[in-house]
Motif scaffolding. Sequence first.
Motif, PDB file in Angstrom:
ATOM      1  N   GLY A 230       0.821  -1.207   0.000  1.00  0.00           N
ATOM      2  CA  GLY A 230       0.000   0.000   0.000  1.00  0.00           C
ATOM      3  C   GLY A 230       0.852   1.253   0.000  1.00  0.00           C
ATOM      4  O   GLY A 230       0.572   2.217  -0.717  1.00  0.00           O
ATOM      5  N   LYS A 231       1.911   1.254   0.830  1.00  0.00           N
ATOM      6  CA  LYS A 231       2.800   2.423   0.869  1.00  0.00           C
ATOM      7  C   LYS A 231       3.546   2.578  -0.449  1.00  0.00           C
ATOM      8  O   LYS A 231       3.736   3.707  -0.933  1.00  0.00           O
ATOM      9  N   THR A 232       3.948   1.455  -1.067  1.00  0.00           N
ATOM     10  CA  THR A 232       4.605   1.526  -2.371  1.00  0.00           C
ATOM     11  C   THR A 232       3.653   2.088  -3.421  1.00  0.00           C
ATOM     12  O   THR A 232       4.061   2.858  -4.299  1.00  0.00           O
ATOM     13  N   SER A 233       2.379   1.722  -3.344  1.00  0.00           N
ATOM     14  CA  SER A 233       1.382   2.280  -4.267  1.00  0.00           C
ATOM     15  C   SER A 233       1.349   3.802  -4.154  1.00  0.00           C
ATOM     16  O   SER A 233       1.261   4.506  -5.170  1.00  0.00           O
ATOM     17  N   CYS A 234       1.417   4.309  -2.923  1.00  0.00           N
ATOM     18  CA  CYS A 234       1.423   5.763  -2.719  1.00  0.00           C
ATOM     19  C   CYS A 234       2.693   6.396  -3.270  1.00  0.00           C
ATOM     20  O   CYS A 234       2.637   7.415  -3.975  1.00  0.00           O
ATOM     21  N   LEU A 235       3.852   5.801  -2.959  1.00  0.00           N
ATOM     22  CA  LEU A 235       5.118   6.344  -3.449  1.00  0.00           C
ATOM     23  C   LEU A 235       5.126   6.419  -4.969  1.00  0.00           C
ATOM     24  O   LEU A 235       5.690   7.353  -5.556  1.00  0.00           O
ATOM     25  N   TYR A 236       4.493   5.450  -5.610  1.00  0.00           N
ATOM     26  CA  TYR A 236       4.426   5.397  -7.068  1.00  0.00           C
ATOM     27  C   TYR A 236       3.656   6.581  -7.641  1.00  0.00           C
ATOM     28  O   TYR A 236       3.813   6.930  -8.810  1.00  0.00           O
ATOM     29  N   ALA A 237       2.814   7.208  -6.790  1.00  0.00           N
ATOM     30  CA  ALA A 237       1.942   8.299  -7.243  1.00  0.00           C
ATOM     31  C   ALA A 237       2.320   9.661  -6.680  1.00  0.00           C
ATOM     32  O   ALA A 237       1.615  10.641  -6.923  1.00  0.00           O
ATOM     33  N   MET A 238       3.438   9.751  -5.937  1.00  0.00           N
ATOM     34  CA  MET A 238       3.779  10.994  -5.239  1.00  0.00           C
ATOM     35  C   MET A 238       4.842  11.791  -6.004  1.00  0.00           C
ATOM     36  O   MET A 238       5.947  11.291  -6.245  1.00  0.00           O
ATOM     37  N   PRO A 239       4.547  13.036  -6.377  1.00  0.00           N
ATOM     38  CA  PRO A 239       5.508  13.849  -7.134  1.00  0.00           C
ATOM     39  C   PRO A 239       6.855  13.994  -6.429  1.00  0.00           C
ATOM     40  O   PRO A 239       7.909  13.978  -7.086  1.00  0.00           O
ATOM     41  N   GLU A 240       6.846  14.139  -5.118  1.00  0.00           N
ATOM     42  CA  GLU A 240       8.102  14.351  -4.398  1.00  0.00           C
ATOM     43  C   GLU A 240       9.015  13.130  -4.463  1.00  0.00           C
ATOM     44  O   GLU A 240      10.233  13.239  -4.396  1.00  0.00           O
ATOM     45  N   THR A 241       8.411  11.958  -4.600  1.00  0.00           N
ATOM     46  CA  THR A 241       9.179  10.719  -4.627  1.00  0.00           C
ATOM     47  C   THR A 241       9.703  10.389  -6.014  1.00  0.00           C
ATOM     48  O   THR A 241      10.698   9.662  -6.160  1.00  0.00           O
ATOM     49  N   ALA A 242       9.060  10.914  -7.025  1.00  0.00           N
ATOM     50  CA  ALA A 242       9.320  10.515  -8.409  1.00  0.00           C
ATOM     51  C   ALA A 242      10.792  10.556  -8.825  1.00  0.00           C
ATOM     52  O   ALA A 242      11.252   9.656  -9.547  1.00  0.00           O
ATOM     53  N   PRO A 243      11.599  11.548  -8.425  1.00  0.00           N
ATOM     54  CA  PRO A 243      12.990  11.573  -8.903  1.00  0.00           C
ATOM     55  C   PRO A 243      13.874  10.471  -8.346  1.00  0.00           C
ATOM     56  O   PRO A 243      15.000  10.292  -8.842  1.00  0.00           O
ATOM     57  N   TYR A 244      13.405   9.729  -7.345  1.00  0.00           N
ATOM     58  CA  TYR A 244      14.305   8.879  -6.581  1.00  0.00           C
ATOM     59  C   TYR A 244      14.140   7.376  -6.831  1.00  0.00           C
ATOM     60  O   TYR A 244      14.763   6.570  -6.152  1.00  0.00           O
ATOM     61  N   PHE A 245      13.279   6.982  -7.776  1.00  0.00           N
ATOM     62  CA  PHE A 245      13.175   5.557  -8.100  1.00  0.00           C
ATOM     63  C   PHE A 245      12.810   5.391  -9.568  1.00  0.00           C
ATOM     64  O   PHE A 245      12.329   6.323 -10.215  1.00  0.00           O
ATOM     65  N   ASN A 246      13.041   4.173 -10.071  1.00  0.00           N
ATOM     66  CA  ASN A 246      12.901   3.910 -11.500  1.00  0.00           C
ATOM     67  C   ASN A 246      11.930   2.790 -11.829  1.00  0.00           C
ATOM     68  O   ASN A 246      11.511   2.652 -12.975  1.00  0.00           O
ATOM     69  N   LYS A 247      11.566   1.971 -10.832  1.00  0.00           N
ATOM     70  CA  LYS A 247      10.650   0.854 -11.060  1.00  0.00           C
ATOM     71  C   LYS A 247      10.094   0.427  -9.707  1.00  0.00           C
ATOM     72  O   LYS A 247      10.630   0.834  -8.669  1.00  0.00           O
ATOM     73  N   ALA A 248       9.034  -0.388  -9.721  1.00  0.00           N
ATOM     74  CA  ALA A 248       8.366  -0.708  -8.461  1.00  0.00           C
ATOM     75  C   ALA A 248       7.704  -2.074  -8.519  1.00  0.00           C
ATOM     76  O   ALA A 248       7.414  -2.598  -9.611  1.00  0.00           O
ATOM     77  N   SER A 249       7.452  -2.635  -7.330  1.00  0.00           N
ATOM     78  CA  SER A 249       6.690  -3.878  -7.201  1.00  0.00           C
ATOM     79  C   SER A 249       5.743  -3.752  -6.011  1.00  0.00           C
ATOM     80  O   SER A 249       6.164  -3.382  -4.914  1.00  0.00           O
ATOM     81  N   ILE A 250       4.473  -4.058  -6.251  1.00  0.00           N
ATOM     82  CA  ILE A 250       3.415  -3.970  -5.237  1.00  0.00           C
ATOM     83  C   ILE A 250       2.920  -5.386  -4.973  1.00  0.00           C
ATOM     84  O   ILE A 250       2.323  -6.016  -5.849  1.00  0.00           O
ATOM     85  N   GLU A 251       3.172  -5.905  -3.767  1.00  0.00           N
ATOM     86  CA  GLU A 251       3.012  -7.323  -3.478  1.00  0.00           C
ATOM     87  C   GLU A 251       1.978  -7.550  -2.367  1.00  0.00           C
ATOM     88  O   GLU A 251       2.171  -7.124  -1.225  1.00  0.00           O
ATOM     89  N   ALA A 336      -4.044   4.817 -13.521  1.00  0.00           N
ATOM     90  CA  ALA A 336      -2.680   4.708 -13.016  1.00  0.00           C
ATOM     91  C   ALA A 336      -2.047   6.096 -13.042  1.00  0.00           C
ATOM     92  O   ALA A 336      -2.383   6.934 -13.883  1.00  0.00           O
ATOM     93  N   PRO A 337      -1.113   6.395 -12.136  1.00  0.00           N
ATOM     94  CA  PRO A 337      -0.569   7.753 -12.047  1.00  0.00           C
ATOM     95  C   PRO A 337       0.301   8.117 -13.253  1.00  0.00           C
ATOM     96  O   PRO A 337       1.225   7.375 -13.616  1.00  0.00           O
ATOM     97  N   ASP A 338      -0.007   9.263 -13.848  1.00  0.00           N
ATOM     98  CA  ASP A 338       0.779   9.732 -14.989  1.00  0.00           C
ATOM     99  C   ASP A 338       2.238   9.937 -14.616  1.00  0.00           C
ATOM    100  O   ASP A 338       3.132   9.743 -15.444  1.00  0.00           O
ATOM    101  N   ILE A 339       2.484  10.313 -13.367  1.00  0.00           N
ATOM    102  CA  ILE A 339       3.840  10.652 -12.953  1.00  0.00           C
ATOM    103  C   ILE A 339       4.780   9.446 -13.045  1.00  0.00           C
ATOM    104  O   ILE A 339       6.001   9.606 -13.167  1.00  0.00           O
ATOM    105  N   SER A 340       4.222   8.229 -13.030  1.00  0.00           N
ATOM    106  CA  SER A 340       5.042   7.025 -13.143  1.00  0.00           C
ATOM    107  C   SER A 340       4.723   6.231 -14.412  1.00  0.00           C
ATOM    108  O   SER A 340       4.993   5.027 -14.481  1.00  0.00           O
TER     109      SER A 340
END
Length: 557
Positions: A230-251, A336-340
């Motif tokens: 759930g927290k990863t889902s949020c990070l995937y959609a947060m503008p402030e987080t966007a510069p700091y990761f390149n891919k994600a997994s929601i399990e 799905a979030p445009d930012i990611s």
Amino acid sequence: MANLSRRKFLSRVSMTAAASVLLPTVGYSASKLFTQHTNPGSFVIAPTAHGKIKGLRVDGVNCFKGVAYGGTVSGDRRFRRPAPIEAWTGVKDALELGAPTMQPPRRGEPAPAEDCLFLNVWTPANDHKKRPVMVYTHGGGYVNGSGGAAGQDGANLARNFDVVVVETNHRLGLLGFLYLDEIAGEDYTGSGNMGVLDITAALKWVHENIAEFGGDPDNVMIFGESGGGGKTSCLYAMPETAPYFNKASIESGPGVRMLTKDLAAETTERVLKELNITKQNWRKLLDVTPNQLLEIQNKFTFIPPFQENINMPEMIGFGPVVDGVTLPNHPFDPTAPDISKDKPLITGWNEDEYAFFIMTRGEGDLTKISFDDLPAKLEPEFGKDTATIIETYRRSMPDASAPQILMAVKSITLMGLGSVEIAEKKANQKGAPVYLYNFGYKSDMKIPGTDYPMGTPHAMDISFKFNNEVPPKEGDKPFWSLAGNNPDKYIASHKMAELWTNFAKTGVPSAKEVPEWPAYNFKTRPTMRIDTKCEVINDRFSKELDMWRSINKLKTL
């Protein structure tokens, strides 16, 4: 979609509550993987932006524990961004776990504390090699857990797959998600999302420091299970987080929707009422002891990593908030979030999620029900749709018993439908690929107190994807695992870990002796079933998913 009744909702969150209490230690004894070494190791020094730290090299892995990635979050920093880290001279020890956030005491870890912004790093070498970095967010709902839980020890991933692993402690519960934006002023903007903003701060630390640990700051994967999903889902959609990761997994934690501002504000009002504090005197919250706040927190229901409906009036508790600023929209609703859009994603769930909750709630009698009993077990949650659900599953599983149908229905509604919804919305974006999976390795254990197979319960995937289901070395202390004792679990664990680490490296999950994993698409709808022998299954659960769409439990595009 109709709102859940209070009884239906509490039935569901009580399962999440059980998970939040037991997830961090459920699969492991006090002989933690952190301390299972064949030699005492040697010290290793690493520079950071604020000073040098001393870790321990053991069995080919450098481990740094309890590294501060933020300053204090207590005192006048409560509910706010952390104070800056103060630089130090000399060398600071990074040999012991840092304190987890406020929660019940955790076996083998420091006492919980309000100041909890610590992370752990595992790396094959501090050699500037630019390895992929895997930043994991622990489970435990939004109220419990830490980056020091045994099953998610990162040493085997680092050693066996040449990656750098990072895990964080961060604020949870009332301290991490109390929404004060509307009453406390600009300094408290984002207060309802401090728990995920802490993880963002850790990702910023990774970006600035991980090169000194042999990691590539420009190749970072975020991943997490249950509440961590759930927290990863949020990070995937947060503008402030966007510069700091390149891919994600929601399990097994599909965070499609989060709390609305109205529901979060209602939770805040109830907290103030419990403490006899008016909105005008909200600053008195800063004087309440952390233990008192924990007592108040425990009076609220637990927020699951998903929400079926964005207007659930009973959804009162602590979790991320769609505040329009730090989390501008629901992570995957309506899209799905445009930012990611350009960031690859894995999402999926375990085949027998519900077995974990039967175990933790002591409801073994559910494994003995008859078909006559089945409607009464499903009606509190599904109401008038119960007959349709049972009819569909009896057709699609003609040889299944009533407990097996209950398990299938509860498991897919807990974590499966949200995972499919995320996959479909991500695929519909026509950007980076999304990969859908089912974890299906079957434990040889029975649900305690029953003769019913454990199957693939919630949380069992953690030790598999961290490659912690491995043959013990001489001198290692054994640990109890949900996976049981069949040695074929080592094969499944290696394959799952290899899929995840290759995804971290390339954005495409792949492994030797595993078929090519196609990106999810609307023509074949492929799902990778992960087991000792992995297989791609097209349009899996098609009849069941069509039914869930027809009764509006799965949003169609």
